[in-house]
Design an enzyme around this catalytic site. Structure first.
Site, PDB file in Angstrom:
ATOM      1  N   HIS A 174      41.719  11.511  12.099  1.00  0.00           N
ATOM      2  CA  HIS A 174      41.908  12.152  10.796  1.00  0.00           C
ATOM      3  C   HIS A 174      43.377  12.329  10.418  1.00  0.00           C
ATOM      4  O   HIS A 174      44.198  12.661  11.271  1.00  0.00           O
ATOM      5  CB  HIS A 174      41.229  13.509  10.796  1.00  0.00           C
ATOM      6  CG  HIS A 174      41.875  14.512  11.707  1.00  0.00           C
ATOM      7  ND1 HIS A 174      42.851  15.369  11.283  1.00  0.00           N
ATOM      8  CD2 HIS A 174      41.697  14.772  13.013  1.00  0.00           C
ATOM      9  CE1 HIS A 174      43.220  16.136  12.284  1.00  0.00           C
ATOM     10  NE2 HIS A 174      42.542  15.796  13.358  1.00  0.00           N
ATOM     11  N   ASP A 175      43.680  12.113   9.165  1.00  0.00           N
ATOM     12  CA  ASP A 175      44.997  12.388   8.580  1.00  0.00           C
ATOM     13  C   ASP A 175      46.096  11.481   9.110  1.00  0.00           C
ATOM     14  O   ASP A 175      47.274  11.715   8.832  1.00  0.00           O
ATOM     15  CB  ASP A 175      45.398  13.869   8.794  1.00  0.00           C
ATOM     16  CG  ASP A 175      44.492  14.810   8.009  1.00  0.00           C
ATOM     17  OD1 ASP A 175      44.575  14.810   6.777  1.00  0.00           O
ATOM     18  OD2 ASP A 175      43.677  15.514   8.630  1.00  0.00           O
TER      19      ASP A 175
END
Lengths: 310, 310, 310
Positions: free
Chosen positions: C218-219
């Site tokens: 994620h991210d």
């Protein structure tokens, strides 16, 4: 890939707008890469370092970026960019299109198979007798599976080679038009991925058993009765002989050769060809007994440092 | 696996054409492997090295390839190939067949679940309340999922054990008829694979969180509130206690035991049982602080070699 | 995530029952985490160690567990548990529900795409022109794909972040409401998993090519024209600049930064930020030439030990 019908030198050269050396009606019966060629095949070469290897290979038609002397019994096609033109030819003779629904054209399935309705098959698929193909499996075009095979859920066979030509404007995808050939009694684990050959075959020999999450790259050839544990990664153009055991998470880079009966212990990463009949360990891997000796000696380093006053 | 209804010693022996030692109406209530057996179970043993362990186990019926003395309260079935006959019995009592469509027989789903229509479920599935099962997930037969679980896209639960008996003519597949048992509040990442037990259970305890691409082998038992990062690979018959953290790409070979609260740093590979409450690193792994000290000392090797004039 | 329409400070504070410092009609236009915030965003902080960083960040609304002095031009929301309240807000403004069938709401697909009918797409999906999406691919909510992309079979884009808040009663799942942004000409291999951002974006830059079984957390933000070989694992919140090459099975832990043009050899595991333009190897990785020198010296250890009489 084989050309059916075969093409003449003149036809092929005209498709890519190139001049050629040889009889216009010289027959070209296939297209393949250096490590896979046989008589009748066209191959390409675009670096002087590989000219000799290409001209002396089994291929009888060479797509090349220099007007070299033409070997006896062979023909040349002269291109300013053999790779681009090769890629054009494979796309021309083996164009890809998305299969509608879950069964493409030319799918032949043997007797007494259990194939879940969710399995997606592209074109030109042949499955032997008594095979089990679990839900979610995807077979791209050109996949042949022998008898008594089991393919577990969500495995992917025949995905494209991870193979690009570096260009100033970015990486150009080489079209994959080869196949996957699976022998009899092979078992392939859940979520495995087996890439197709670029223009040749990726092969897995009879009786080989493959655990979950294993990756096999394009044009790799695997022998019979091998055993690969979960999360093994095998790059493209590798040759693995019969009876090889790769334990979990082993990595094998491209173009390597593993001899018959070799055993590679878990998490090892090979960096060179290895002989058969031996056990290997480490990343990079050496013979296991040597590697274990080194590890034992490393544990003696505190004594060494102390004795030397470092 | 439990036999329902239970079978008599005579019935079981007749199925495989074997003679036996014990009362013909002795009840056999289950079939299981050595590490999972309880009273009433039949197990098999085919190597003298394991005879004692088998005869002294909780199992009350032993399928064995020698006429040994029968322990009190137990029975024996004498077979020339206990493994083959065991495999026959598990296939007989738990035959596999491909589920038609996306829902097999005996599927029970709790309240307030969100299960995508593309999810495929075999037979004998039980899912608790408030579970989310994302698209492309495949549940083989015999999967139980607790309450408040999340299973991410394309994960596979209940695939076959990677388990073969070596025979002169190749590897014989051991039939997997066990189950997968998932506790409450477990989250399983995208593309994970959790194999079923051979004849026992693969268990994941309540509150355990598993990232993408993790593999869990057959009959492995994982405690509560564990955390496994992406691409961890855990082989079969492993026992992992509560609160264990395995960082990315860690590998755990079969039959190991990891104590409560152990932390294994990224890419490490265990080679032996490890105590709880400590942090491990390396491949093969040692306690992290020792491993980091060794790594620091290896960086001093140029000084060592120079000082010794080697 | 952006709030549409934007909310007032009073509205947000009322939703979570908190008092606040600032004008009631102060506009909050988005919700995001520390590494992603911009002006107008609300972020949360719950540890004194990060108070200063949070208060000095670009975020203009701070959800915090102490009544600190409010910086000029910003507002505070005082909560006894900022993490819990942040998680409540992201769920409130971006609630998740299972998409019915294979196409959610707000799916826009460009011209000349080939997308197999088995592909499942959640809500808020945008796909550019001339994309190929192979069978079995799952796109969760909030996935944007550029032009000329290829996504191979059974890949998963937009699965939830592997991100939990440790609580005495177990790990609390942080709601993922971010997105996945894929640039033009990206190719993603079979069975890859790309997690969405928690409240920001996971980004893959134009021209980047990713082989099978790669995990991206994620991210994470990946630059242009990168090349990641099979089974690479990249954790969350990593930044990878342009032209980076990661060979097979490389592991990258969370929050690291990899400079432009760095090359990381197979099976290496990074443990710290690495500069661009260099080649790295080992687990933990160092510059490859240093690592290879160390490996050569380790092979001299038998001589060292012998010379010292250890």
């Amino acid at each position: 890939m084989k050309l059916s019908p075969s093409q003449t030198l003149h036809q092929i050269a005209a498709l890519i707008g190139c001049k050629y050396v040889g009889a216009p009606d010289f027959q070209i019966t296939g297209i393949n890469e250096i490590h896979k060629v046989e008589s009748g095949d066209l191959m390409f070469v675009d670096h002087p370092k590989y000219y000799d290897k290409a001209l002396q290979s089994a291929a009888t038609a060479i797509l090349i970026n220099k007007e070299v002397e033409c070997p006896n019994g062979k023909v040349l096609i002269i291109s300013d960019d053999p790779c681009r033109d090769y890629n054009f030819l494979t796309r021309h003779f083996s164009p890809w299109k998305m299969t509608e629904g879950n069964r493409g054209k030319d799918v032949r399935i043997g007797a007494d198979c259990a194939i879940h309705a969710s399995v997606v098959m592209g074109e030109n698929i042949c499955i032997g007798d008594r095979c089990i193909i679990h839900p979610g499996v995807v077979l791209y075009d050109n996949v042949n599976i022998g008898n008594d095979c089991i393919i577990h859920a969500n495995a992917v066979l025949g995905s494209d080679a991870f193979y690009y030509k570096a260009r100033p404007q970015g990486r150009e995808k080489m079209h994959s038009c080869g196949s996957v050939e699976i022998g009899d009694r092979v078992e392939i684990g859940a979520a495995c991925t087996i890439d197709k050959g670029v223009s040749g075959d990726t092969r897995i020999g009879a009786g080989t058993k493959i655990d979950n999450h294993v990756h096999v790259g394009h044009d790799t050839v695997i022998g019979e009765n091998c055993l690969f544990a979960a999360q093994v990664g095998i790059a493209g153009c590798v040759v693995i002989e019969d009876d090889v055991i790769l334990w979990g998470q082993v990595g094998v880079p491209s173009d390597l050769h593993i001899g018959k009966g070799a055993v590679v212990l878990g998490q090892s990463g090979l960096s060179k060809d290895v002989e058969g009949g031996k056990t290997y360990f480490g990343s990079p891997a050496d013979e296991a007994r040597q590697k274990f000796r080194e590890l034992a000696l490393v544990r003696k380093l505190p004594e060494v440092i102390q004795k030397l006053g470092l």
